[in-house]
Design an enzyme around this catalytic site. Sequence first.
Site, PDB file in Angstrom:
ATOM      1  N   LEU A 285      -3.317  -8.034   3.370  1.00 33.01           N
ATOM      2  CA  LEU A 285      -3.954  -9.125   4.101  1.00 33.01           C
ATOM      3  C   LEU A 285      -5.237  -9.597   3.441  1.00 33.01           C
ATOM      4  O   LEU A 285      -5.612 -10.753   3.577  1.00 33.01           O
ATOM      5  CB  LEU A 285      -4.230  -8.729   5.549  1.00 33.01           C
ATOM      6  CG  LEU A 285      -2.993  -8.664   6.442  1.00 33.01           C
ATOM      7  CD1 LEU A 285      -3.386  -8.276   7.863  1.00 33.01           C
ATOM      8  CD2 LEU A 285      -2.249  -9.987   6.443  1.00 33.01           C
TER       9      LEU A 285
ATOM     10  N   HIS B  96      -8.872  -1.263  -2.594  1.00 33.95           N
ATOM     11  CA  HIS B  96      -7.708  -1.011  -3.448  1.00 33.95           C
ATOM     12  C   HIS B  96      -7.429  -2.196  -4.353  1.00 33.95           C
ATOM     13  O   HIS B  96      -7.138  -2.022  -5.532  1.00 33.95           O
ATOM     14  CB  HIS B  96      -6.467  -0.713  -2.604  1.00 33.95           C
ATOM     15  CG  HIS B  96      -6.462   0.654  -1.996  1.00 33.95           C
ATOM     16  ND1 HIS B  96      -6.713   1.804  -2.717  1.00 33.95           N
ATOM     17  CD2 HIS B  96      -6.227   1.063  -0.735  1.00 33.95           C
ATOM     18  CE1 HIS B  96      -6.625   2.852  -1.924  1.00 33.95           C
ATOM     19  NE2 HIS B  96      -6.334   2.433  -0.706  1.00 33.95           N
TER      20      HIS B  96
ATOM     21  N   GLY C 232      -9.391  -5.727  -0.168  1.00 33.08           N
ATOM     22  CA  GLY C 232     -10.171  -4.515   0.073  1.00 33.08           C
ATOM     23  C   GLY C 232     -10.391  -3.747  -1.214  1.00 33.08           C
ATOM     24  O   GLY C 232     -10.095  -4.227  -2.309  1.00 33.08           O
TER      25      GLY C 232
ATOM     26  N   HIS D 136       0.818  -1.214   0.000  1.00 36.63           N
ATOM     27  CA  HIS D 136       0.000   0.000   0.000  1.00 36.63           C
ATOM     28  C   HIS D 136       0.848   1.259   0.000  1.00 36.63           C
ATOM     29  O   HIS D 136       0.638   2.164  -0.797  1.00 36.63           O
ATOM     30  CB  HIS D 136      -0.945   0.012   1.210  1.00 36.63           C
ATOM     31  CG  HIS D 136      -1.892   1.159   1.182  1.00 36.63           C
ATOM     32  ND1 HIS D 136      -1.546   2.419   1.638  1.00 36.63           N
ATOM     33  CD2 HIS D 136      -3.168   1.255   0.736  1.00 36.63           C
ATOM     34  CE1 HIS D 136      -2.580   3.229   1.470  1.00 36.63           C
ATOM     35  NE2 HIS D 136      -3.580   2.546   0.927  1.00 36.63           N
TER      36      HIS D 136
END
Length: 132
Positions: free
Chosen positions: A74, A79, A77, A13
């Site tokens: 993890l 993104h 999501g 990220h």
Amino acid sequence: MSAMRQAIVLFGHGARDPRWREPFDRLHARLSALRPDCVVRLAFLELMAPSLAEAIDALAAEGIDAVTVVPVFLGQGGHLRRDFPLLVEECRARHPGVDIGVATAVGEADVVVDAMAAYCAQAVSPGNGAQP
């Protein structure tokens, strides 16, 4: 005919705090040692350099034939569901001669979840040095 040159891009990220990157640098070093046959690079979605496009541009310029992008997230999501596929498609369009593949997010692999569970179980074991 020369051998195919492969690369792995560890895609994270990114964060404003440069210390956030330290585990990624450790992962990069360990993966480079495990796969000396592959070029290993880091890339970030935002706030850190290089971007995914910059990393793949550099790899293409180095004559890399195939890139596997591994999202070091993890889970899937927003993104990874929205932004990431668009970034990958842009890179594929810019470098049609480079085979760009995508792995599942690391946190979705059972072996990673198992390692995290083992770590958490150890964290509550007596004498582990955990802080109160």
